[in-house]
Motif scaffolding. Structure first.
Motif, short mmCIF file in Angstrom:
data_model
loop_
_atom_site.label_atom_id
_atom_site.label_comp_id
_atom_site.label_asym_id
_atom_site.label_seq_id
_atom_site.Cartn_x
_atom_site.Cartn_y
_atom_site.Cartn_z
N GLN A 51 32.57 27.27 31.48
CA GLN A 51 31.62 28.36 31.70
C GLN A 51 31.30 28.49 33.18
O GLN A 51 31.18 29.59 33.71
CB GLN A 51 30.34 28.15 30.90
N GLU A 52 31.18 27.36 33.86
CA GLU A 52 30.90 27.39 35.28
C GLU A 52 32.07 28.00 36.06
O GLU A 52 31.90 28.75 37.00
CB GLU A 52 30.58 25.98 35.79
N ARG A 53 33.30 27.71 35.63
CA ARG A 53 34.48 28.29 36.27
C ARG A 53 34.60 29.78 35.99
O ARG A 53 35.11 30.52 36.80
CB ARG A 53 35.75 27.56 35.80
N LEU A 54 34.08 30.22 34.85
CA LEU A 54 34.12 31.63 34.51
C LEU A 54 33.42 32.46 35.59
O LEU A 54 33.92 33.50 36.00
CB LEU A 54 33.44 31.87 33.16
N CYS A 55 32.31 31.98 36.06
CA CYS A 55 31.57 32.69 37.12
C CYS A 55 32.46 32.83 38.36
O CYS A 55 32.52 33.90 38.97
CB CYS A 55 30.31 31.91 37.46
N GLN A 56 33.17 31.80 38.70
CA GLN A 56 34.05 31.85 39.86
C GLN A 56 35.21 32.80 39.64
O GLN A 56 35.50 33.65 40.47
CB GLN A 56 34.57 30.44 40.16
N VAL A 57 35.88 32.72 38.49
CA VAL A 57 37.05 33.54 38.21
C VAL A 57 36.69 35.02 38.12
O VAL A 57 37.29 35.86 38.78
CB VAL A 57 37.73 33.08 36.89
N VAL A 58 35.69 35.34 37.32
CA VAL A 58 35.29 36.74 37.16
C VAL A 58 34.67 37.27 38.45
O VAL A 58 34.89 38.42 38.83
CB VAL A 58 34.34 36.91 35.96
N GLY A 59 33.92 36.42 39.13
CA GLY A 59 33.30 36.83 40.39
C GLY A 59 34.31 37.26 41.45
O GLY A 59 33.99 38.08 42.31
N GLU A 60 35.52 36.73 41.38
CA GLU A 60 36.56 37.14 42.33
C GLU A 60 37.15 38.50 41.99
O GLU A 60 37.77 39.13 42.83
CB GLU A 60 37.68 36.09 42.34
N MET A 61 36.95 38.96 40.75
CA MET A 61 37.58 40.22 40.31
C MET A 61 36.63 41.41 40.32
O MET A 61 37.08 42.54 40.24
CB MET A 61 38.14 40.04 38.91
N ILE A 62 35.33 41.17 40.35
CA ILE A 62 34.37 42.26 40.31
C ILE A 62 33.36 42.09 41.44
O ILE A 62 33.17 40.99 41.95
CB ILE A 62 33.66 42.35 38.95
N PRO A 63 32.68 43.17 41.82
CA PRO A 63 31.80 43.10 43.00
C PRO A 63 30.39 42.58 42.75
O PRO A 63 29.50 42.82 43.53
CB PRO A 63 31.75 44.57 43.44
N PHE A 64 30.17 41.87 41.65
CA PHE A 64 28.83 41.39 41.34
C PHE A 64 28.65 39.94 41.77
O PHE A 64 29.52 39.11 41.52
CB PHE A 64 28.58 41.47 39.83
#
Length: 188
Positions: A51-64
């Motif tokens: 779950q912690e890695r999800l923030c990193q992965v998705v954060g690289e793909m969207i501007p939030f």
């Protein structure tokens, strides 16, 4: 069809499992942080720290900006939040505050999408948007159906376009009136 987010929405809850990461980036692509309410993303992942890695992965793909919630985190507009691994996440809708708790899996999942969506059922339901994406189990179907019945703005990814259609199809069986997103898009 895209899901139009109106000014009265105070939070957007997104749930998914297998096959949903690509849908998440498609879903959020057109939203800009300045115009968005808080976003809470719960995707089932294997492993303790995923779950912690999800923030990193998705954060690289969207501007939030993305943050892993802690117990008591207050949700802020224009941010994306993910739950802490191995804890269920509830939203206190009146204050937009997160509550984490450790308990058995619910709907065979931990964290549980059903519990997240269900936490906003009640007087604040009409101020909540919820989207259920691709997944290989039925977690989220009950919660999104209950939220929709209480006036929440709710939608599912088109099962025909989902890599794993079980999750959105289960929600549609429970609540056929749910909006079906094809393509998976949000707009402000």
């Amino acid at each position: 069809m895209s899901l139009k987010i109106h000014a009265g929405i105070r939070r957007i809850l997104i749930g998914g499992s297998a096959g949903s990461i690509a849908q998440v980036t498609e879903l959020l692509r057109e939203l800009v942080p300045e115009n968005a309410p808080p976003l809470v993303l719960l995707v089932h992942l294997d492993g303790g720290e995923q779950q912690e890695r999800l923030c990193q992965v998705v954060g690289e793909m969207i501007p939030f900006p993305c943050e892993v919630v802690q117990h008591g985190t207050r949700l802020e507009a224009g941010k994306l939040y993910t739950p802490h691994s191995n804890y269920h996440l509830l939203i206190e809708p009146e204050t937009n505050t997160c509550r984490l708790f450790d308990d058995e899996p619910f709907s065979y999942a931990k964290p549980s999408i059903d519990l997240l969506f269900g936490s906003c059922v009640g007087p604040e339901a009409e101020h909540t948007a919820a989207i259920l994406l691709s997944g290989a189990n039925e977690d989220g179907a009950r919660g999104i159906s209950e939220l929709h019945a209480e006036g929440g703005l709710c939608a599912v990814a088109d099962p025909a376009l989902s890599l794993f259609p079980t999750m959105p199809a289960a929600a549609l069986r429970r609540q056929p009136a749910l909006r079906v997103l094809n393509p998976v898009r949000l707009s402000a």
